[in-house]
Motif scaffolding. Structure first.
Motif, mmCIF file in Angstrom:
data_model
loop_
_atom_site.group_PDB
_atom_site.id
_atom_site.type_symbol
_atom_site.label_atom_id
_atom_site.label_comp_id
_atom_site.label_asym_id
_atom_site.label_seq_id
_atom_site.Cartn_x
_atom_site.Cartn_y
_atom_site.Cartn_z
ATOM 1 N N HIS A 1 0.832 -1.204 0.000
ATOM 2 C CA HIS A 1 0.000 0.000 0.000
ATOM 3 C C HIS A 1 0.867 1.254 0.000
ATOM 4 C CE1 HIS A 1 -3.453 -2.508 1.894
ATOM 5 N NE2 HIS A 1 -3.390 -2.651 0.583
ATOM 6 N N ASN A 2 1.942 1.229 0.773
ATOM 7 C CA ASN A 2 2.832 2.377 0.831
ATOM 8 C C ASN A 2 3.501 2.629 -0.515
ATOM 9 O OD1 ASN A 2 5.970 3.247 1.560
ATOM 10 N ND2 ASN A 2 4.417 4.384 2.719
ATOM 11 N N VAL A 3 3.899 1.553 -1.199
ATOM 12 C CA VAL A 3 4.529 1.689 -2.515
ATOM 13 C C VAL A 3 3.540 2.267 -3.522
ATOM 14 C CG1 VAL A 3 5.503 0.395 -4.448
ATOM 15 C CG2 VAL A 3 6.232 -0.113 -2.119
ATOM 16 N N LEU A 4 2.319 1.761 -3.527
ATOM 17 C CA LEU A 4 1.317 2.271 -4.460
ATOM 18 C C LEU A 4 1.014 3.742 -4.199
ATOM 19 C CD1 LEU A 4 -1.177 -0.741 -4.662
ATOM 20 C CD2 LEU A 4 0.697 -0.168 -6.203
ATOM 21 N N GLN A 5 1.016 4.131 -2.923
ATOM 22 C CA GLN A 5 0.785 5.528 -2.605
ATOM 23 C C GLN A 5 1.935 6.402 -3.088
ATOM 24 O OE1 GLN A 5 -2.050 6.607 -1.351
ATOM 25 N NE2 GLN A 5 -1.378 8.756 -1.441
ATOM 26 N N MET A 6 3.159 5.915 -2.955
ATOM 27 C CA MET A 6 4.334 6.663 -3.412
ATOM 28 C C MET A 6 4.311 6.863 -4.926
ATOM 29 S SD MET A 6 7.387 4.900 -1.195
ATOM 30 C CE MET A 6 8.581 5.596 -2.331
ATOM 31 N N VAL B 1 -0.390 9.021 -12.282
ATOM 32 C CA VAL B 1 -1.254 10.087 -12.768
ATOM 33 C C VAL B 1 -0.591 10.813 -13.936
ATOM 34 C CG1 VAL B 1 -2.330 12.295 -12.185
ATOM 35 C CG2 VAL B 1 -2.453 10.377 -10.573
ATOM 36 N N LEU B 2 0.698 11.114 -13.796
ATOM 37 C CA LEU B 2 1.405 11.794 -14.882
ATOM 38 C C LEU B 2 1.475 10.932 -16.139
ATOM 39 C CD1 LEU B 2 4.351 13.430 -12.874
ATOM 40 C CD2 LEU B 2 2.271 14.534 -13.743
ATOM 41 N N ALA B 3 1.594 9.612 -15.960
ATOM 42 C CA ALA B 3 1.650 8.695 -17.101
ATOM 43 C C ALA B 3 0.263 8.291 -17.578
ATOM 44 C CB ALA B 3 2.448 7.446 -16.740
ATOM 45 N N VAL C 1 6.823 -1.930 -10.141
ATOM 46 C CA VAL C 1 5.629 -1.123 -10.406
ATOM 47 C C VAL C 1 5.991 0.136 -11.190
ATOM 48 C CG1 VAL C 1 3.733 0.147 -9.340
ATOM 49 C CG2 VAL C 1 4.469 -2.032 -8.355
ATOM 50 N N SER C 2 7.096 0.783 -10.815
ATOM 51 C CA SER C 2 7.523 1.973 -11.547
ATOM 52 C C SER C 2 7.855 1.642 -12.995
ATOM 53 C CB SER C 2 8.737 2.599 -10.861
ATOM 54 O OG SER C 2 9.218 3.704 -11.584
ATOM 55 N N ASN C 3 8.524 0.513 -13.214
ATOM 56 C CA ASN C 3 8.836 0.095 -14.578
ATOM 57 C C ASN C 3 7.568 -0.174 -15.379
ATOM 58 O OD1 ASN C 3 10.985 -1.136 -16.559
ATOM 59 N ND2 ASN C 3 9.401 -2.708 -16.373
ATOM 60 N N SER C 4 6.564 -0.794 -14.745
ATOM 61 C CA SER C 4 5.312 -1.080 -15.442
ATOM 62 C C SER C 4 4.545 0.198 -15.764
ATOM 63 C CB SER C 4 4.445 -2.015 -14.594
ATOM 64 O OG SER C 4 5.069 -3.274 -14.436
ATOM 65 N N ILE C 5 4.575 1.158 -14.845
ATOM 66 C CA ILE C 5 3.904 2.429 -15.116
ATOM 67 C C ILE C 5 4.542 3.120 -16.307
ATOM 68 C CG2 ILE C 5 3.472 4.748 -14.206
ATOM 69 C CD1 ILE C 5 3.206 3.505 -11.444
ATOM 70 N N ARG D 1 1.679 6.795 -6.942
ATOM 71 C CA ARG D 1 0.413 7.240 -7.503
ATOM 72 C C ARG D 1 0.587 8.487 -8.368
ATOM 73 N NH1 ARG D 1 -4.210 5.227 -6.357
ATOM 74 N NH2 ARG D 1 -3.343 4.207 -4.510
ATOM 75 N N GLU D 2 1.466 9.401 -7.931
ATOM 76 C CA GLU D 2 1.699 10.609 -8.722
ATOM 77 C C GLU D 2 2.320 10.270 -10.069
ATOM 78 O OE1 GLU D 2 4.080 14.906 -8.446
ATOM 79 O OE2 GLU D 2 4.080 13.502 -6.751
#
Length: 392
Positions: free
Chosen positions: A236-241, A247-249, A279-283, A243-244
């Motif tokens: 949950h903490n990672v997804l919250q980090m 949104v930009l992507a 997660v960052s790579n997938s975004i 999230r911005e």
């Protein structure tokens, strides 16, 4: 599994050596006995015949009886000594010739292996050792060839790494160098230029930090603090980090899991780092689509899957996904926020904690990264109530 095999081979070789020594001893005794028997039979018969011929012609019957026993005994001892020396000499020569032949069959491939090892140590990693008809030496040759091939691959990857690292360092340095030249020419400094320089400097810092961390991971010097913990709060903490960034992507973050997930036994900080990287790579490659995180358990394994709806990766490129600085032409374009070694660090972090990571992708349908970490053992305390999953 390799040690029992080596031990079994050693026992086989030992038994073969023992049997060969026994066989050589038996052949020696047999050859000496056979040669001595045939030589003595032939030579003694000939001596007795000549002795009888000589006595019959020169001596009378009484003198022949008086001297025949002494003459026969003397000639018997002489024939016996000659037969023994002759049989021993023939046996020694035959066994020496056989030993030289067998020894050459062993020494020659060993010499070839030694030469190949010296050439490899001198830098010629294209050399290979020849095969041998002796099973043990043949297996040794195959093992050394595999080792040389592995060293060759390591050297190729080292050269590629140095070239990729130089390229990654050159890009931000070129940008910064260009702006510095602008400052020297007296051009005004705009906030956009300042932000761009800071961005490139941050990229350099991330690259250096990632390289240092990767070197620690590969050298086994990265400390791990393993403990039992609930993975959902970390996720949950990672997804919250992130999230911005989503949104930009223009990407959607989603989470799917059951309500009764157990605790895992891992390093919480490294587990968080793995999730951030994936997660960052997938975004980044979701192509304004969705990024979904799935959690489930299987046997004693806690599985995490991060999937995206990006362009995907070609099948021939999948084996290279976890290589340092590798980027595909379509699905892994260069971007300023990536050092190019996040997935390499992720793979090694998962493996260091006793897990495994894999990737599945199809062009046009996105990519799925899956990894598992060990579930906490029953002896370790677990919470009675677990957090509920929510969708992001």
């Amino acid at each position: 599994m390799s040690k029992p095999g080596v031990r079994r081979s050693s026992l086989n070789l030992r038994m073969r050596l023992v049997l060969s020594h026994v066989l050589v001893g038996a052949l020696s005794v047999g050859m000496i006995t056979a040669i001595s028997h045939f030589y003595k039979s032939f030579a003694f018969t000939r001596e007795v015949y000549h002795l009888q011929q000589g006595i019959d012609l020169e001596k009378g019957i009484r003198e022949r009886e008086a001297f025949s026993n002494q003459d026969v005994l003397t000639r018997f001892h002489r024939v016996n000594n000659q037969g023994t020396l002759f049989s021993v000499a023939i046996t020694v020569l035959a066994l020496t010739a056989w030993g030289c032949t067998v020894g050459q069959l062993i020494v020659y491939p060993l010499g070839e292996i030694e030469l190949a090892v010296r050439q490899a140590a001198a830098g010629d990693l294209a050399t290979r050792t020849p095969s041998s008809s002796i099973p043990e030496i043949h297996r040794l040759s195959l093992s050394i060839n595999s080792l040389i091939a592995s060293l060759h691959g390591v050297e190729e990857r080292r050269q590629e790494l140095m070239a990729d690292l130089a390229h990654e360092l050159r890009t931000p340095m070129t940008v910064i160098y260009g702006y510095v030249e602008m400052f020297e020419d007296g051009l005004p400094v705009s906030p956009d230029i300042t932000r761009q320089m800071l961005s490139e400097m941050e990229r350099l810092e991330r690259l250096i930090c990632d390289m240092l961390e990767l070197s620690k991971v590969e050298a086994g010097h990265l400390p791990l603090y393993l403990e039992s913990f609930q993975p959902l709060p970390v996720l949950h903490n990672v997804l919250q980090m992130l999230r911005e960034q989503a949104v930009l992507a223009q990407s959607q973050l989603q989470l799917h899991c059951s309500d009764d997930l157990p605790e895992i036994f891992a390093d919480p900080d490294r587990f968080k780092q793995i999730l951030i990287n994936l997660v960052s790579n997938s975004i980044t490659h979701a192509a304004s689509g969705a990024v979904t995180v799935h959690l489930w358990t299987q046997a004693n394994e806690f599985w995490v899957a991060v999937s995206d709806t990006g362009e995907g990766i070609a099948p021939e490129n999948l084996p290279r996904v976890f290589e340092r600085f590798w980027r595909g032409d379509r699905s892994r374009n260069v971007n300023a926020g990536s050092s190019g070694i996040g997935l390499a660090i992720t793979q090694r972090l998962v493996e260091l904690q006793g897990g495994h990571i894999e990737v599945e992708s199809e062009l046009g349908n996105g990519t799925i990264f899956r990894f598992w970490l060990p579930i906490s053992t029953p002896e370790r305390p677990q919470d009675a109530t677990l957090p509920q999953c929510v969708s992001g």
